[in-house]
Design an enzyme around this catalytic site. Structure first.
Site, mmCIF file in Angstrom:
data_model
loop_
_atom_site.group_PDB
_atom_site.id
_atom_site.type_symbol
_atom_site.label_atom_id
_atom_site.label_comp_id
_atom_site.label_asym_id
_atom_site.label_seq_id
_atom_site.Cartn_x
_atom_site.Cartn_y
_atom_site.Cartn_z
ATOM 1 N N ASP A 1 -1.579 -3.431 -7.066
ATOM 2 C CA ASP A 1 -0.381 -2.623 -7.323
ATOM 3 C C ASP A 1 0.893 -3.408 -7.032
ATOM 4 O O ASP A 1 1.977 -3.019 -7.452
ATOM 5 C CB ASP A 1 -0.423 -1.303 -6.536
ATOM 6 N N GLU B 1 7.326 5.573 -0.567
ATOM 7 C CA GLU B 1 6.966 4.207 -0.162
ATOM 8 C C GLU B 1 8.084 3.466 0.538
ATOM 9 O O GLU B 1 7.841 2.389 1.088
ATOM 10 C CB GLU B 1 6.471 3.396 -1.375
ATOM 11 N N TYR C 1 6.132 9.392 -4.586
ATOM 12 C CA TYR C 1 6.098 7.939 -4.791
ATOM 13 C C TYR C 1 6.920 7.631 -6.033
ATOM 14 O O TYR C 1 6.824 8.343 -7.040
ATOM 15 C CB TYR C 1 4.667 7.431 -5.021
ATOM 16 N N ARG D 1 -4.421 14.214 -7.332
ATOM 17 C CA ARG D 1 -3.834 14.584 -6.039
ATOM 18 C C ARG D 1 -2.718 15.604 -6.267
ATOM 19 O O ARG D 1 -2.214 15.753 -7.373
ATOM 20 C CB ARG D 1 -3.253 13.334 -5.344
ATOM 21 N N HIS E 1 8.195 3.810 -6.755
ATOM 22 C CA HIS E 1 7.995 2.395 -7.152
ATOM 23 C C HIS E 1 9.023 1.967 -8.192
ATOM 24 O O HIS E 1 8.699 1.391 -9.229
ATOM 25 C CB HIS E 1 6.568 2.191 -7.689
ATOM 26 N N LYS F 1 2.756 11.150 -7.735
ATOM 27 C CA LYS F 1 3.114 9.954 -8.495
ATOM 28 C C LYS F 1 4.521 10.083 -9.082
ATOM 29 O O LYS F 1 5.074 11.181 -9.210
ATOM 30 C CB LYS F 1 2.101 9.729 -9.633
HETATM 31 P P1 NAD Z 1 -0.236 -4.693 5.395
HETATM 32 O O1 NAD Z 1 1.176 -5.156 5.452
HETATM 33 O O2 NAD Z 1 -0.718 -3.724 6.400
HETATM 34 O O3 NAD Z 1 -1.216 -5.959 5.466
HETATM 35 C C1 NAD Z 1 -1.025 -7.139 4.703
HETATM 36 C C2 NAD Z 1 -1.604 -8.299 5.473
HETATM 37 O O4 NAD Z 1 -1.585 -9.437 4.597
HETATM 38 C C3 NAD Z 1 -0.813 -8.682 6.733
HETATM 39 O O5 NAD Z 1 -1.673 -8.699 7.855
HETATM 40 C C4 NAD Z 1 -0.271 -10.066 6.392
HETATM 41 O O6 NAD Z 1 -0.174 -10.902 7.547
HETATM 42 C C5 NAD Z 1 -1.321 -10.564 5.416
HETATM 43 N N1 NAD Z 1 -0.884 -11.648 4.549
HETATM 44 C C6 NAD Z 1 0.308 -11.804 3.941
HETATM 45 N N2 NAD Z 1 0.295 -12.934 3.193
HETATM 46 C C7 NAD Z 1 -0.946 -13.484 3.336
HETATM 47 C C8 NAD Z 1 -1.581 -14.649 2.805
HETATM 48 N N3 NAD Z 1 -0.940 -15.479 1.968
HETATM 49 N N4 NAD Z 1 -2.868 -14.896 3.167
HETATM 50 C C9 NAD Z 1 -3.524 -14.070 3.999
HETATM 51 N N5 NAD Z 1 -2.964 -12.963 4.539
HETATM 52 C C10 NAD Z 1 -1.699 -12.675 4.202
HETATM 53 O O7 NAD Z 1 -0.451 -4.132 3.901
HETATM 54 P P2 NAD Z 1 -1.525 -3.040 3.455
HETATM 55 O O8 NAD Z 1 -0.976 -1.673 3.675
HETATM 56 O O9 NAD Z 1 -2.837 -3.416 4.037
HETATM 57 O O10 NAD Z 1 -1.542 -3.258 1.873
HETATM 58 C C11 NAD Z 1 -2.217 -4.365 1.299
HETATM 59 C C12 NAD Z 1 -2.076 -4.293 -0.221
HETATM 60 O O11 NAD Z 1 -2.834 -3.180 -0.734
HETATM 61 C C13 NAD Z 1 -0.645 -4.040 -0.698
HETATM 62 O O12 NAD Z 1 -0.397 -4.845 -1.821
HETATM 63 C C14 NAD Z 1 -0.628 -2.582 -1.074
HETATM 64 O O13 NAD Z 1 0.372 -2.276 -2.013
HETATM 65 C C15 NAD Z 1 -2.021 -2.480 -1.658
HETATM 66 N N6 NAD Z 1 -2.541 -1.109 -1.864
HETATM 67 C C16 NAD Z 1 -3.198 -0.888 -3.035
HETATM 68 C C17 NAD Z 1 -3.761 0.339 -3.319
HETATM 69 C C18 NAD Z 1 -4.535 0.530 -4.589
HETATM 70 O O14 NAD Z 1 -4.868 1.664 -4.927
HETATM 71 N N7 NAD Z 1 -4.872 -0.532 -5.308
HETATM 72 C C19 NAD Z 1 -3.607 1.395 -2.407
HETATM 73 C C20 NAD Z 1 -2.930 1.163 -1.208
HETATM 74 C C21 NAD Z 1 -2.395 -0.114 -0.944
#
Ligand code: NAD
Length: 360
Positions: free
Chosen positions: A268, A117, A93, A15, A95, A74
């Site tokens: 992450d 972030e 970003y 990116r 972190h 990054k």
């Molecule tokens: P978000 O806040 O929009 O959604 C999280 C959801 O999880 C909420 O609806 C919340 O109510 C729910 N939740 C919290 N605790 C819970 C539990 N114990 N059981 C069930 N549901 C629960 O967050 P998001 O933007 O959707 O991000 C989700 C995850 O994805 C984050 O950890 C974020 O860092 C990660 N992410 C990873 C990548 C990657 O490349 N791997 C990229 C982007 C985001």
């Protein structure tokens, strides 16, 4: 203002922090734009497009050293720490709470750093959301791919076929990632269940999906029932500012079908499954307790053309304001002010400061 954009040097990260279209706007605003040669190639932007936009192509060293405002994707890695300095504003970003060496390098250099972030407005985290949207969609792609036999899966087509049952996808956490994963899986005709703990979010999901996906309160009983029937489980939970809750414990893995696939998007933030550990696109899957885990920590990096456009659509308005003068931009915009992580050798974001109580 001299605004610079460098090529990302993290493994498999293509990116770029600024598009040629963005460069053209900054040049029209009266700024000088420096672009490291090759910075945009992986995202589909050849050098000549930046030149046409009025930017100057330079070396990596010159871009870092001559820029007053540097935009990246990054966080800087160790080989870039030497470029940090007091009269530099860095927008990317970061972190930091998970990266003590970078935090110390920014503090020692006195750099003004603004983390994508932690920019926060009334809608939430506007510079994180676009990457969550993409990661969620990619989770459905990964599900479809890794259920196939050539990819080591059980040989299931996500959407089944006329007269043949589709695969069952269970999404844990129905936020940005979970909603996009569910929408795409449904688009491929999978059978989808979303589990969430927030009553408010469950109502919103019910309204959004209108019965096309099953939306269920996440508790031990519903979780056990859904895990037992799942072909794919997608971890998409987030507790803002904290580590992801371990929703699926190691002992729960015995409930799964032996050929089920776990996709932990929340990796992450530490992961939603106790048995998760970060992987990369170079080797995305590992087997733990006989269950396949997909835990790529930078999923959007796999689609740099789309991700760059989605990211810069969100970051550019802030970048443009910073280019007009970082100090005024921060004072005039509370959302951007929350993005400031280090300034004048001090930690300025409460969550990062909590993580490093011994640092100034
Ligand atoms: P978000 O806040 O929009 O959604 C999280 C959801 O999880 C909420 O609806 C919340 O109510 C729910 N939740 C919290 N605790 C819970 C539990 N114990 N059981 C069930 N549901 C629960 O967050 P998001 O933007 O959707 O991000 C989700 C995850 O994805 C984050 O950890 C974020 O860092 C990660 N992410 C990873 C990548 C990657 O490349 N791997 C990229 C982007 C985001």
């Amino acid at each position: 203002m001299r605004v610079g954009v460098v090529k990302e040097i993290k493994t498999k990260e293509a990116r770029v922090g600024l598009t040629p279209a963005g460069a053209a706007v900054l040049v029209a605003d009266g700024h000088e734009v420096l672009v490291e040669q090759g910075a945009g190639v992986g995202a589909g932007f050849d050098d000549h497009l930046y030149e046409q936009a009025g930017a100057k192509l330079t070396s990596r060293e010159d871009t870092w050293n001559d820029s007053e405002l540097l935009v990246k994707v990054k966080e800087p890695i160790a080989s870039e720490y030497g470029f940090l300095r007091e009269d530099l504003t860095l927008f990317t970003y970061l972190h930091l709470a998970a990266d003590r060496p970078l935090t110390e390098a920014l503090l020692d250099a006195g750099t003004l750093s603004i983390a994508y972030e932690t920019v926060q407005d009334a809608t939430g985290l506007p510079l994180l959301t676009p990457m969550s949207e993409i990661a969620g969609r990619l989770a459905a792609h990964a599900a479809a791919t890794y259920l196939t036999a050539p990819e080591g899966g059980p040989g299931l087509l996500l959407g089944g076929s006329p007269g043949v049952m589709p695969a069952r996808v269970v999404v844990i956490g129905g936020g940005v990632v979970g909603t996009q994963a569910a929408l795409l899986a449904l688009g491929m005709q999978a059978e989808v269940t979303i589990l969430d703990t927030s009553a408010r979010r469950i109502r919103e999901l019910e309204a959004l999906f209108g019965g096309r996906a099953r939306v269920v309160v996440s508790d031990p009983e519903s979780l056990a029932r859904e895990l037992a029937q799942a072909d794919v489980v997608i971890g998409a939970v987030l507790v803002p500012g904290g580590a992801a809750p371990k929703v699926v414990r190691r002992t729960d893995l015995g409930l799964l079908k032996p050929d089920a696939l776990l996709i932990d998007v929340a990796i992450d933030q530490g992961g939603a499954f106790e048995s998760s550990r970060p992987t990369t696109y170079a080797d995305p899957i590992y087997i733990e307790e006989d269950i396949r885990h997909y835990c790529v920590a930078n999923m959007p990096g796999g689609v740099p053309q789309t991700s760059t456009r989605a990211l810069t659509n969100a970051t550019f308005p802030y970048l443009r304001r910073l280019a007009a003068g970082p100090a005024d931009a921060i004072v005039g915009d509370p959302a951007l002010a929350l993005g400031v992580n280090t300034r004048d050798g001090k930690l300025t974001h409460h969550a990062v400061a909590l993580a490093f109580a011994d640092l100034p």
